[in-house]
Design a protein around this motif. Structure first.
Motif, PDB file in Angstrom:
ATOM      1  N   LYS A  57       0.300  54.092 -13.818  1.00  0.00           N
ATOM      2  CA  LYS A  57       1.663  53.775 -13.367  1.00  0.00           C
ATOM      3  C   LYS A  57       2.065  54.640 -12.176  1.00  0.00           C
TER       4      LYS A  57
ATOM      5  N   ASN B 183       0.670  53.172  -9.000  1.00  0.00           N
ATOM      6  CA  ASN B 183       1.491  52.063  -8.484  1.00  0.00           C
ATOM      7  C   ASN B 183       2.736  52.579  -7.772  1.00  0.00           C
ATOM      8  N   ILE B 184       3.329  53.648  -8.296  1.00  0.00           N
ATOM      9  CA  ILE B 184       4.499  54.238  -7.636  1.00  0.00           C
ATOM     10  C   ILE B 184       4.103  54.823  -6.286  1.00  0.00           C
TER      11      ILE B 184
ATOM     12  N   LEU C 256      11.900  52.288  -5.220  1.00  0.00           N
ATOM     13  CA  LEU C 256      11.296  51.903  -6.488  1.00  0.00           C
ATOM     14  C   LEU C 256      12.196  50.926  -7.231  1.00  0.00           C
TER      15      LEU C 256
ATOM     16  N   GLN D 263      10.178  51.076 -12.416  1.00  0.00           N
ATOM     17  CA  GLN D 263       9.331  52.158 -11.922  1.00  0.00           C
ATOM     18  C   GLN D 263      10.053  53.502 -11.967  1.00  0.00           C
TER      19      GLN D 263
END
Length: 486
Positions: free
Chosen positions: A202, A205-206, A268, A272
């Protein structure tokens, strides 16, 4: 003999409808609708909306609560629930529609808002109204109520109905059964390695989201995601693997701190940003456990998607640890009432005094006896029960007597058999109504679903009692006919 059916497809216009455009009054959904205080729930539900006439019109409380009750009673998903309501005229009557319609009454996505706006407080209040009406019917023995028509709704309590009738002045009445269990959430069994790997993915992805506006102008951080993935797949569950993934997560968090100086966190999505906050706390907890060589930490996160879920040690043969909300309930004359819901583990013995005081608020008197297991038999609880002349089940504290009191042993065995009612409620909720696996994601909606399970179980009990009353009346009528003929 078997007859050949060459053409089994019947046209919709040729299908025979036996009810002739009228609903059967003995249908379970019709009878169930009489038992719910729709008007009183409407007053509590309407507080969540403004009085401004602008904007769309909100769905009625009968449609919202009725749809959620159908879902918990039948185990439908959100999409399947709307399909079944669209196809079934009895379900449309139950949710308050005035006539059958072929279009769906609402979109499946609205069910999430129904759970949020009703909330566990409103559901528990409705549950108490149902239980009070059921106990009042039993005390009054209102056979005439069912002979003259459908059962009286608990709404009549507010207008001088069943609840308003004077009761005999008794300081102690009834028995209170207490116990607690865990309502497991729908999460994968958590391990330190899998949690850190999910957190790393995760965070990657951020990083991609924060670096996207500067693509071509700024060098992307070397997060080594391929190597991290290979390390995760190659290594088994051991301390070195956890240490590697912990270092990968710490490295990604540093990269995000650097990227925030160029790209604000507003880039974001809400999801997120929420995951970033959860992962930050998860990294702190995992680093603390890794350094102290332990697997215990306060408010331990076991799911990134549901950070409110906590491990609940139950010590059961099936699973020593369950992950979900711990609930404490009370059972009064077969009806289940919520006493406490917590996502953190707690000692259910501390809830006895509050449960007894709540019993007095509900029914106007203290219970004659409390049936509970030995975790409730603390010195404080024994002292409280003596002060209020309440018998607490089980043996006395201290060293057992040398001579066995047969009367006391017989009473203890009777209490144990009656206490099985609460275990039966847990089994019914987990096997039939989905209490064994809560599939909702949010904390508030999960608590609403848990409260709905108890409400549906109590309504089912009242519906069974109503069936036996009607069945008994039919038997009495047959006996009278036979006697008159003889």
């Amino acid at each position: 003999m078997y007859a050949n059916h060459l053409d089994q497809q019947i046209l919709p216009g040729d299908f025979f409808l036996p009810f002739g455009g009228r609903l059967n009054e003995n249908n379970r959904w019709v009878q169930l609708s009489y038992l719910i205080p729709w008007r009183r729930v409407e007053e509590a539900y309407s507080k969540h909306f403004s009085k401004d006439l602008r904007g769309g019109r909100a769905v009625s409380v009968r449609m919202a609560l009725g749809a959620l009750m159908i879902q918990e009673r039948e185990g439908f998903s959100d999409r399947h629930l709307v399909q079944h309501i669209t196809e079934n005229p009895y379900l449309q009557y139950f949710i308050g529609l005035e006539a059958y319609q072929e279009d769906s009454p609402f979109d499946p996505s609205l069910l999430v808002y129904f759970r949020k706006r009703l909330g566990p407080d409103v559901i528990n209040q409705v549950n108490e109204w149902i239980v009070q009406a059921g106990r009042q019917e039993k005390e009054d023995g209102n056979d005439d109520e069912h002979k003259n028509g459908p059962p009286t709704s608990p709404e009549s309590d507010a207008n001088g109905g069943a609840q308003a009738k004077p009761q005999a002045l008794r300081t102690h009445q009834g028995k209170l059964i207490l116990d607690a269990t865990c309502a497991p959430a729908d999460v994968a069994y958590p391990t330190d390695l899998s949690l850190l790997n999910a957190a790393r993915e995760k965070l990657e992805n951020i990083i991609d989201t924060l670096h996207a506006p500067h693509k071509g102008n700024m060098k992307k951080p070397r997060d080594r995601r391929r190597q991290a993935r290979r390390d995760y797949l190659r290594t088994a569950r051991n301390r070195k693997a956890v240490g590697r993934q912990l270092r990968y997560v710490a490295r990604d968090l540093k990269f995000i701190e650097q990227l925030v100086q160029c790209t604000p966190l507003t880039a974001l999505s809400r999801r997120q940003y929420r995951e970033l906050l959860v992962i930050g706390e998860l990294h702190r907890q995992q680093r603390e456990m890794y350094r102290s060589r332990s697997h215990r930490v306060d408010d331990r996160i076991v799911s990134i998607a549901q950070p409110n879920v906590r491990p609940i040690v139950r010590g059961k043969a099936k699973a020593n640890v369950e992950f979900g909300a711990k609930i404490a309930i009370s059972v009064v004359e077969g009806y289940a009432l919520m006493e406490k819901t917590s996502w953190d583990s707690f000692n259910e013995g501390t809830t006895l005094i509050e449960s007894v005081e709540r019993y007095k608020e509900r029914f106007g008197c203290y219970p004659e006896a409390i049936l509970a297991d030995k975790i409730y038999r603390t010195r404080d609880n024994h002292r409280y029960c003596r002060e209020h002349a309440i018998r607490l089940s089980g043996p006395k504290l201290g060293r057992p007597p040398k001579q066995v009191d047969r009367a006391q042993k017989k009473l203890e065995r009777k209490d144990m058999s009656e206490r099985n009612a609460v275990e039966g409620k847990f089994g019914e909720g987990k096997r039939v109504y989905g209490l064994g696996l809560i599939r909702t994601r949010l904390r508030q909606t999960s608590e609403t679903v848990i409260a709905l399970q108890l409400l549906v179980m109590n309504l089912e009990k009242r519906l069974r009692l109503l069936f036996w009353l009607i069945f008994g009346e039919l038997l009495d009528m047959n006996f009278d006919t036979i006697e008159a003929a003889s």
